[in-house]
Scaffold this active site. Structure first.
Site, PDB file in Angstrom:
ATOM      1  CB  CYS A 131     -46.105 -39.678   7.960  1.00 33.82           C
ATOM      2  SG  CYS A 131     -45.748 -37.906   8.101  1.00 33.82           S
ATOM      3  CB  CYS A 132     -51.360 -40.114   7.276  1.00 29.80           C
ATOM      4  SG  CYS A 132     -51.005 -39.434   5.644  1.00 29.80           S
ATOM      5  CB  CYS A 212     -48.460 -32.895   4.118  1.00 30.00           C
ATOM      6  SG  CYS A 212     -49.462 -33.105   5.610  1.00 30.00           S
ATOM      7  CB  CYS A 215     -47.240 -36.490   0.851  1.00 31.18           C
ATOM      8  SG  CYS A 215     -46.127 -37.311   2.017  1.00 31.18           S
ATOM      9  CB  CYS A 238     -54.791 -38.626   5.071  1.00 34.22           C
ATOM     10  SG  CYS A 238     -56.403 -38.082   5.686  1.00 34.22           S
TER      11      CYS A 238
END
Length: 258
Positions: A131-132, A212, A215, A238
């Site tokens: 995702c990062c 984010c 998270c 990240c």
């Protein structure tokens, strides 16, 4: 807000920086205060195309204030992952206006990549690294392609992975500058107070480190300031400030070339 990838297009980039260049700068500016250092660097123009990268998180106002005092024209890049706290977006707008930042740039994830690799928007819940990679690492890498140097707000006290931060580093031929890498939390708090800088609205609610929304969780007394980031995962960065094997761990060849 301007689109960073468009504004920072390459124009006659200077030769790539080397570790020898970083060593010379570290020696030259040893003991020099951060503001004086930044003013000298900007005045001399030795950095080439330079920008500040900011998360507009809990402590970001300090670095942004320093850069704006040294040269308010230096671009400030913000990665909007499309998973940010609304409070962070509002804080970004507040700081840009209050500090007189004249070149605020926003970069976002590629919509085609999101549609292919995070169709449900839930990749953070089962693959935070992936995702990062698609929401933060790739967009920033794209924005930095037109840069010779960039300014980071990392601090050594934030996590074990950030100890012994040099003021000047070299990554892939780009100079990375950490003006406040050796600052303590007490120094940051004193700077906030002496310059009447606004705090991130989530900080007083127990969020000393803010990323984010999915998270980021509150930090308990005595915990590491970044303990609330990716809680429950063996993950503390990240990927922007740590090596990553690829931008997309599933299939890096599927990421488009920007």
């Amino acid at each position: 807000m301007a689109e960073a990838a468009r504004v920072l297009d390459v124009i006659d980039a200077r030769p790539a920086f080397t570790q020898a260049d970083a060593d010379v700068l570290n020696a030259r500016f040893a003991g020099v205060d951060a503001l004086s250092m930044l003013r000298t660097l900007f005045t001399e123009g030795a950095l080439g195309r330079v920008a500040t990268v900011s998360s507009f998180g809990a402590e970001s106002a300090v670095l942004l204030h320093l850069v704006a005092q040294a040269d308010p024209e230096v671009p400030v890049i913000f990665v909007d992952t499309r998973k940010m706290f609304p409070e962070t977006l509002a804080y970004r707008d507040q700081l840009v206006a209050q500090l007189g930042i004249r070149n605020s740039l926003t970069v976002t994830p590629d919509v085609d990549v999101l549609a292919k690799k995070d169709e449900t928007g839930l990749r953070w819940s089962y693959d935070p690294d992936g995702c990062c990679a698609i929401r933060k690492v790739e967009p920033l890498a794209r924005a930095k392609r037109g840069l010779d140097a960039w300014i980071s707000g990392r601090k050594a006290f934030q996590a074990a992975t950030r100890q012994n931060i040099a003021r000047f580093e070299v990554e892939n031929g780009q100079l990375k500058i950490n003006p406040i890498g050796d600052w303590t939390k007490e120094m940051l708090d004193a700077y906030f107070d002496s310059h009447a800088l606004p705090r991130h609205p989530l900080e007083e609610q127990g969020y000393p480190s803010i990323g984010c929304e999915p998270c980021t969780s509150k930090v308990l007394p005595g915990e590491d300031p970044r303990a609330g980031r990716w809680r429950g995962w063996d993950k503390v960065e990240c990927g922007i400030h740590a090596p990553v094997s690829s931008l997309d761990p599933d299939d890096p060849a599927n990421l488009p070339s920007f």
